[in-house]
Motif scaffolding. Sequence first.
Motif: not given
Lengths: 261, 214
Positions: A120-149
Motif C-alpha cells: 500500500d506504499f504508493k497510495e499512502d506514501r505521504k502518510e507513511i513517510l510522515t509517520d516514519i519521520e515522527n517516530r524517528a523524532k520521538l527517538l531523538f527525544e529519547q536520546i536527547g538530540l532533538s536539536d541535532k536532527l
Amino acid sequence: MPILEVKGLKKCFGNVAVLEGIDFSLQKGEALAIIGSSGSGKTTLLRCLNFLELPDGGSISVNDEIIFDASVPATQSEEEIRKKRLHFGLVFQSFNLFPQYTALKNVTLACELLAKDAADFKEDRKEILTDIENRAKLLFEQIGLSDKLYFYPHQLSGGQQQRVAIARALALNPDILCFDEPTSALDPELTGEVLKVIRSLADKKTTMVIVTHEMQFAREVSDNVLFIDAGVVVEAGKPEEVLLNPKEERTKRFLERYSNA
Amino acid sequence: MNFLTVTTKLLEGFWLSCIIFFFTLFGAMPLGLLVSFGSMSKFRPLKIISKGFVWVIRGTPLMLQLMIVYYGPGLMFGLTAFPKMTAVLIAFIINYTAYFSEIYRSGIEGVPRGQYEAGQVLGMTKTQIFFKIILLQVVKRIVPPMSNEIITLVKDTSLARVIALMEIIMVAFTYTTKGVIWPLFYTGVFYLVFCGGLTLLFGFIERKLDYFRV
C-alpha cells in the motif's frame, strides 16, 4: 519462554575455532552483559547473532522459532537471512553512521526502504513517510538530540554519533538490541552520555545483549552476565554473582586483571 | 597566414582533439568500472586477467600502444589498418580504461566494511546498500584522482600525431617549416582554456559533495 535461545553456536575462521559451542538464553525485557578479554569470541558471537558471520554449527531461535540452524541450509539463503536479521539490531563499536545523510535520515532510511516494499506504499506514501519521520523524532527525544536532527555525522561528537546509531537500530523495532562495545571508541568523557541512553533503555525493559568492557556499567545495567573465554561460556549468572563472587578460576583471574588496570 | 586563418586551422585540429577526449571518456569510464570489478573479483582467473591487463597497459607507453594498434594489423597480419581516428580511439580507450579501473578500485575498496555491515543489519538488500550508501561515498572519493586523470587526458590527445592524425599540435607544427613559431604557443591557449574549464567543473563537483566527510 525465552525470547532468544542460542544452542551450541560454533564459528571457525580457517583453522582457528573462535566459538566452540556457545549456549545461552535470554528472557524478554532482560539485559545480558557479555564480558571477556579481547579475542575471547564475544564480538564474533554478536556478529553471528546478526548474521554478519554465518555460524558453522548450532542454532538460533527467536520466540521459539528456529531462525538459523547450521544443519539446515534452507535457513541460510541470503533472502531468508535478510528478513531474519530484523529480529536483531546492532550498535557497532565504530558507530558506522552513513556520512552522506543527516542524523534524521540515518534513522529513517532503513524504515523507508522497508516501507517501499509494502503493497500500500504508493497510495499512502505521504502518510507513511510522515509517520516514519515522527517516530524517528520521538527517538531523538529519547536520546536527547532533538536539536541535532539535521546535522551530518561529521558535525557530531563521537558520543552523539553513537546515540544516533542507537536510535537508528531502535527505529526498526528489533526484538533484541545488541551492542558491540558501544563505548570503546569514545573518549572517556563521552562514554557517560552513551551509557545513560543504554541505561534508560534497560529501565524501559528493552531486551538487550551488551558486549562491554565497562564492568561497573555491566553490574548496574544487566540482569545477567555471561563470561566468555576462548570461545566457551565459562560462567553465567546474576551480575552480583559473576562479577563480585565468581566461582570459576578463569573469571577471577580476568576480573583481577581488570581491577588492576 | 594571418591570425584568423591560423585560428581556423587550429580549431579544426582542436576539434579532433576534442573528439578523442570525449569519446575516450565515454568509452573508458564504464569499461574501467567493469575492469575494476574484475580486479576485485573473488574468481581468481578473472582477477589475474584484469590485474595483468592493468599491469601491461599502465606499464607501457601510450605512444607504443598507439603505434601497435595502428601499424600492428598490417605489419603482423597483412590486414588493412584501422582509420586513424579509430586506431587512436581504440588505443586511448584501452589505456584510460586501465587507469580509471584502478581509481574506481581504490574508491570502492576505500569504503569501510562497517558501511556495508550497517546496511546489512538494517535489513537492506545488496542493491540498496550499493545505491543508497556506497555509491555516493565512492564518487566523493574518486573525484580528485579522476579530475587529475581527465586533465592528463586532455594533453595526451596530442600523442595522436605519432600516427599523423592532424590534431592541434600537428597543425601548428606545420607552420614551423615556414619559420613561424607563434602558432605552437597559440595551441597552449586552447589547452589552458579547456583545462581551466575542467578545473572549474571539478571544483564545482567537489564543493557539491563537501557537505559530508568520508
